[in-house]
Write a protein that holds these residues in place. Structure first.
Motif, PDB file in Angstrom:
ATOM      1  N   THR A  88       0.853  -1.189   0.000  1.00 49.38           N
ATOM      2  CA  THR A  88       0.000   0.000   0.000  1.00 49.38           C
ATOM      3  C   THR A  88       0.887   1.237   0.000  1.00 49.38           C
ATOM      4  O   THR A  88       1.532   1.560   1.003  1.00 49.38           O
ATOM      5  N   ALA A  89       0.925   1.943  -1.142  1.00 47.47           N
ATOM      6  CA  ALA A  89       1.788   3.113  -1.282  1.00 47.47           C
ATOM      7  C   ALA A  89       1.157   4.350  -0.658  1.00 47.47           C
ATOM      8  O   ALA A  89       1.854   5.209  -0.105  1.00 47.47           O
ATOM      9  N   VAL A  90      -0.175   4.475  -0.793  1.00 52.33           N
ATOM     10  CA  VAL A  90      -0.929   5.588  -0.201  1.00 52.33           C
ATOM     11  C   VAL A  90      -2.121   4.981   0.526  1.00 52.33           C
ATOM     12  O   VAL A  90      -2.873   4.183  -0.057  1.00 52.33           O
ATOM     13  N   ASP A  91      -2.288   5.353   1.788  1.00 50.42           N
ATOM     14  CA  ASP A  91      -3.237   4.656   2.654  1.00 50.42           C
ATOM     15  C   ASP A  91      -4.272   5.616   3.245  1.00 50.42           C
ATOM     16  O   ASP A  91      -4.022   6.291   4.241  1.00 50.42           O
ATOM     17  N   ASN A  92      -5.425   5.737   2.567  1.00 49.67           N
ATOM     18  CA  ASN A  92      -6.574   6.478   3.106  1.00 49.67           C
ATOM     19  C   ASN A  92      -6.227   7.933   3.435  1.00 49.67           C
ATOM     20  O   ASN A  92      -6.490   8.431   4.527  1.00 49.67           O
ATOM     21  N   VAL A  93      -5.667   8.642   2.464  1.00 48.88           N
ATOM     22  CA  VAL A  93      -5.269  10.040   2.642  1.00 48.88           C
ATOM     23  C   VAL A  93      -6.441  10.966   2.319  1.00 48.88           C
ATOM     24  O   VAL A  93      -7.078  10.828   1.269  1.00 48.88           O
ATOM     25  N   SER A  94      -6.723  11.903   3.226  1.00 50.90           N
ATOM     26  CA  SER A  94      -7.816  12.872   3.036  1.00 50.90           C
ATOM     27  C   SER A  94      -7.350  14.258   3.477  1.00 50.90           C
ATOM     28  O   SER A  94      -6.747  14.400   4.539  1.00 50.90           O
ATOM     29  N   PHE A  95      -7.634  15.265   2.652  1.00 51.84           N
ATOM     30  CA  PHE A  95      -7.431  16.659   3.040  1.00 51.84           C
ATOM     31  C   PHE A  95      -8.064  17.557   1.974  1.00 51.84           C
ATOM     32  O   PHE A  95      -8.430  17.090   0.894  1.00 51.84           O
ATOM     33  N   GLY A  99       2.905   6.266   3.481  1.00 50.51           N
ATOM     34  CA  GLY A  99       1.609   6.373   2.830  1.00 50.51           C
ATOM     35  C   GLY A  99       0.500   6.969   3.671  1.00 50.51           C
ATOM     36  O   GLY A  99      -0.637   7.087   3.200  1.00 50.51           O
ATOM     37  N   ARG A 100       0.804   7.405   4.895  1.00 47.83           N
ATOM     38  CA  ARG A 100      -0.233   7.932   5.790  1.00 47.83           C
ATOM     39  C   ARG A 100       0.141   9.326   6.280  1.00 47.83           C
ATOM     40  O   ARG A 100       1.316   9.630   6.501  1.00 47.83           O
ATOM     41  N   ILE A 101      -0.861  10.174   6.473  1.00 44.05           N
ATOM     42  CA  ILE A 101      -0.622  11.510   7.016  1.00 44.05           C
ATOM     43  C   ILE A 101      -0.278  11.401   8.496  1.00 44.05           C
ATOM     44  O   ILE A 101      -1.020  10.785   9.279  1.00 44.05           O
ATOM     45  N   VAL A 102       0.852  12.005   8.880  1.00 39.90           N
ATOM     46  CA  VAL A 102       1.275  11.964  10.282  1.00 39.90           C
ATOM     47  C   VAL A 102       1.270  13.348  10.927  1.00 39.90           C
ATOM     48  O   VAL A 102       1.437  13.461  12.140  1.00 39.90           O
ATOM     49  N   ALA A 103       1.085  14.416  10.125  1.00 38.42           N
ATOM     50  CA  ALA A 103       0.993  15.766  10.688  1.00 38.42           C
ATOM     51  C   ALA A 103       0.327  16.679   9.677  1.00 38.42           C
ATOM     52  O   ALA A 103       0.482  16.514   8.464  1.00 38.42           O
ATOM     53  N   ASP A 104      -0.441  17.657  10.174  1.00 41.34           N
ATOM     54  CA  ASP A 104      -1.111  18.654   9.336  1.00 41.34           C
ATOM     55  C   ASP A 104      -1.223  19.920  10.163  1.00 41.34           C
ATOM     56  O   ASP A 104      -2.014  19.993  11.109  1.00 41.34           O
ATOM     57  N   ALA A 105      -0.396  20.927   9.848  1.00 43.82           N
ATOM     58  CA  ALA A 105      -0.340  22.144  10.662  1.00 43.82           C
ATOM     59  C   ALA A 105       0.305  23.260   9.859  1.00 43.82           C
ATOM     60  O   ALA A 105       0.822  23.044   8.763  1.00 43.82           O
TER      61      ALA A 105
END
Length: 246
Positions: free
Chosen positions: A17-24, A209-215
């Motif tokens: 899984t290269a990209v895993d359930n990314v949303s923004f 593949g997962r978002i770990v920070a958004d700021a």
């Protein structure tokens, strides 16, 4: 309304899984730095958003147009700078941009005006008659940027836009991005942390593949006692997957 909407994007290659359930989502006036180490899923996410790769799951919308269901409408609103050099390297810079203008449906005086404006924005007038294949990596990158800007789209997705540029050229491109930002939604996929400080209003960090920070960049830097983005980046991208899940 957000100009860019990504909802649950996932890309699998076999069992990987290269990209895993990314949303923004990205609003007009935002410049989003999309950060991650090599192999984190940055370019794969950008390719799915731009319609060049089909997701295994999830949706992407540009100006309300679903990238998979309404690809032509979505791409009319998108300027995409992918990895690598522009195609047709045997063309001159001017010939290539004229070709891009024709593909976009521009002809005559309007095509000439748009090509001239794109050349001016990216400081390419001095090499406009040279074949693309003879240019340095930095100039090739600027040709790609010129083709992405030619139709003045409301959404820009730029994958490593300053890759190969010298310090002066980097400054010029970052100044251009900042000037365009109020009227557009812009994503810059990069691993250059100074780029985030220079032009981004927001940063998303992706790892495995997962978002770990958004700021905001300032808030992101404050996550580490040193106040340095590189320390934060190193810490959050090297956490094991079990720690992220916890």
């Amino acid at each position: 309304m957000a100009l860019i909407e990504i909802d649950g994007l996932t890309k699998r290659f076999g069992h990987f899984t290269a990209v895993d359930n990314v949303s923004f989502a990205v609003e007009r006036g935002e410049v989003l730095g999309f950060l991650g180490p090599n192999g984190a899923g940055k370019s794969t996410t950008m390719r799915m958003l731009s319609g060049f790769m089909t997701p295994s799951a999830g949706r992407a919308r540009i100006c309300g147009h679903d990238v998979q269901e309404a690809p032509i409408a979505a791409r009319r609103s998108l300027g995409f700078l992918p990895e690598g050099a522009p195609t047709y390297p045997e063309m001159t810079v001017l010939g290539f941009l004229r070709f891009v203008a024709a593909v976009r449906g521009y002809h005559g005086g309007e095509a000439a005006d748009r090509v001239a404006h794109a050349l001016s924005l990216t400081t390419l007038d001095g090499v406009r008659l040279q074949p693309v294949e003879t240019l340095s990596k930095g100039f090739k990158r600027r040709v790609g940027l010129a083709s992405a800007l030619l139709h003045d789209p409301p959404v820009l997705v730029l994958d490593e836009p300053t890759d190969g540029l010298d310090p002066n050229q980097k400054h010029e491109v970052r100044t251009l991005i900042a000037r365009m930002a109020p009227q557009k939604a812009i994503i810059i996929s990069t691993h250059i942390l100074e780029e985030v400080d220079a032009v981004c209003t927001r940063a998303i960090v992706i790892a495995r593949g997962r978002i770990v920070a958004d700021a905001t960049p300032k808030a992101l830097a404050a996550m580490h006692p040193s106040g340095r983005l590189d320390d934060v980046f190193r810490e959050i991208t090297q956490k094991p997957a079990t720690a992220e899940a916890a």
